[in-house]
Write a protein that holds these residues in place. Structure first.
Motif, PDB file in Angstrom:
ATOM      1  N   UNK A  92       0.817  -1.211   0.000  1.00  0.00           N
ATOM      2  CA  UNK A  92       0.000   0.000   0.000  1.00  0.00           C
ATOM      3  C   UNK A  92       0.851   1.262   0.000  1.00  0.00           C
ATOM      4  N   UNK A  93       1.691   1.444   1.031  1.00  0.00           N
ATOM      5  CA  UNK A  93       2.382   2.723   1.218  1.00  0.00           C
ATOM      6  C   UNK A  93       3.854   2.497   1.524  1.00  0.00           C
ATOM      7  N   UNK A  94       4.672   3.520   1.216  1.00  0.00           N
ATOM      8  CA  UNK A  94       6.050   3.487   1.692  1.00  0.00           C
ATOM      9  C   UNK A  94       6.526   4.898   2.014  1.00  0.00           C
ATOM     10  N   UNK A  95       7.521   4.969   2.884  1.00  0.00           N
ATOM     11  CA  UNK A  95       8.187   6.235   3.204  1.00  0.00           C
ATOM     12  C   UNK A  95       9.660   6.113   2.833  1.00  0.00           C
ATOM     13  N   UNK A 137      22.852   7.132   1.799  1.00  0.00           N
ATOM     14  CA  UNK A 137      22.138   5.976   2.338  1.00  0.00           C
ATOM     15  C   UNK A 137      20.646   6.166   2.082  1.00  0.00           C
ATOM     16  N   UNK A 138      19.944   5.048   2.009  1.00  0.00           N
ATOM     17  CA  UNK A 138      18.522   5.047   1.649  1.00  0.00           C
ATOM     18  C   UNK A 138      17.781   4.158   2.637  1.00  0.00           C
ATOM     19  N   UNK A 139      16.821   4.734   3.326  1.00  0.00           N
ATOM     20  CA  UNK A 139      15.979   3.947   4.233  1.00  0.00           C
ATOM     21  C   UNK A 139      14.545   4.001   3.735  1.00  0.00           C
ATOM     22  N   UNK A 140      13.968   2.838   3.510  1.00  0.00           N
ATOM     23  CA  UNK A 140      12.592   2.745   3.022  1.00  0.00           C
ATOM     24  C   UNK A 140      11.786   1.881   3.984  1.00  0.00           C
ATOM     25  N   UNK A 141      10.621   2.387   4.336  1.00  0.00           N
ATOM     26  CA  UNK A 141       9.674   1.600   5.132  1.00  0.00           C
ATOM     27  C   UNK A 141       8.451   1.323   4.273  1.00  0.00           C
ATOM     28  N   UNK A 142       8.082   0.055   4.183  1.00  0.00           N
ATOM     29  CA  UNK A 142       6.928  -0.353   3.380  1.00  0.00           C
ATOM     30  C   UNK A 142       5.832  -0.873   4.297  1.00  0.00           C
ATOM     31  N   UNK A 143       4.593  -0.635   3.888  1.00  0.00           N
ATOM     32  CA  UNK A 143       3.440  -1.122   4.640  1.00  0.00           C
ATOM     33  C   UNK A 143       2.422  -1.701   3.658  1.00  0.00           C
TER      34      UNK A 143
END
Length: 333
Positions: A92-95, A137-143
């Motif tokens: 659905x979503x990511x940041x 650096x790359x930080x991704x949070x997925x939901x």
């Protein structure tokens, strides 16, 4: 980065570009308020669980710093999406939290395009994030959402162990993507596909969701990750190494490098190499035929490679005899 530069960057490269799905799609309907405020406001679908995961990728640790930004973006989002696939979740979503050495349009343009293309392909939308100055650096949070989550702790003794596809390609690709090994254009394309464009296994996860007892994605090597299922389920495992599928690129690169003991090195790479992002899952005996039938009906490259055991530890049989590789998988520290 701070002040107007940060907000302009977000607005120009991310807020207006990375919107996944058609208007009215599940991802679009679930976003009450997206990028541009202190928080995103989201509407979780009724009656479903939320699955969320976060990963950080650091330049020259998880990808070459001088790689094509489009490819970097694709890899960064795909490896996170793989966690959702492993739980049998729908994205659905990511940041995005992005640390950059400099605000470079030449770098940001293809990076944002790679992120947008991957997000659109998998129906996930960007809802927030942060930018700052520093080493890349790359930080991704997925939901995502799930109704039938595939956890690591559900395996039972006697369950059959499967993998969703050939293993070792990403490890074999490393000398190519880092520029250490000259190869043909075809081999470079194979390496890029394995390393920068791994396919999150959503289709397989959804199709075997009613039958599998446990699952995870293979990020740190089959033996290391299968060990997580064993630990969570308080079991062991026995694998028949002849059944482990080895990616074609592994043998291509070993042959190119003049490896003498090709079968052993290829098997070690398939068992211990990381970044494959295939699924490893377990299936109880009563569902075994249903899984084989499902795989055949949909043309899925799933392979049974062993059984879960009441005896702890992972045992490998090669030509019917116990065997152990030199290494068991990638360690972060």
């Amino acid at each position: 980065m701070s002040g107007p530069g940060e907000f302009e960057l977000i607005r120009e490269y991310f807020a207006s570009r990375i919107q996944a799905g058609e208007p009215g799609s599940g991802a679009a309907r679930s976003v009450e308020l997206g990028i541009g405020d202190d928080c995103a406001l989201l509407n979780p679908p009724a009656g479903k669980m939320l699955a969320t995961s976060v990963d950080t990728l650091v330049a020259d640790v998880h990808f070459p710093a001088d790689a094509d930004p489009y490819k970097i973006a694709s890899r960064a989002l795909r490896v996170n999406l793989s966690d959702l696939a492993a739980m049998n979740a729908t994205p659905l979503w990511f940041t995005l939290a992005l640390t950059l050495p400099e605000n470079s349009a030449e770098w940001l343009e293809p990076f944002a395009r790679g992120l947008a293309d991957t997000a659109r392909q998998h129906g996930i939308t960007l809802v927030g994030g942060d930018t700052t100055k520093g080493p890349l650096s790359i930080t991704i949070q997925v939901t995502g959402t799930c109704e039938r989550p595939l956890r690591r702790d559900g395996a039972g003794a006697g369950d059959h162990i499967f993998v969703s596809g050939p293993l070792g390609a990403a490890t074999a690709a490393l000398p190519i993507v880092t520029g250490k090994e000259p190869v043909s254009n075809e081999q470079r394309q194979q390496a890029d596909a394995a390393y920068y464009f791994p396919e999150p296994q959503f289709e397989i996860a959804h199709l075997i969701g009613d039958y599998a007892s446990a699952a995870l994605d293979i990020s740190d090597g089959l033996l290391g990750d299968l060990g997580h299922i064993c630990e969570a389920s308080d079991l062991g495992a026995e694998l028949t190494t002849e059944q482990v599928p080895v990616a074609a690129l592994v043998e291509t690169m070993l042959r190119k490098q003049g490896e003498e003991d090709m079968p052993t090195r290829a098997l070690e790479t398939a068992l211990t190499g990381g970044d494959d992002y295939q699924l490893c899952f377990t299936v109880p005996e009563q569902h075994l035929q249903a899984v084989f039938d499902t795989g055949a009906a949909h043309g899925l490259p799933i392979t049974a490679i062993g059984r879960m055991t009441a005896e702890k530890g992972i045992r490998l049989l090669r030509s019917g005899s116990p065997w152990q590789p030199e290494h068991t998988g990638y360690r972060h520290f």
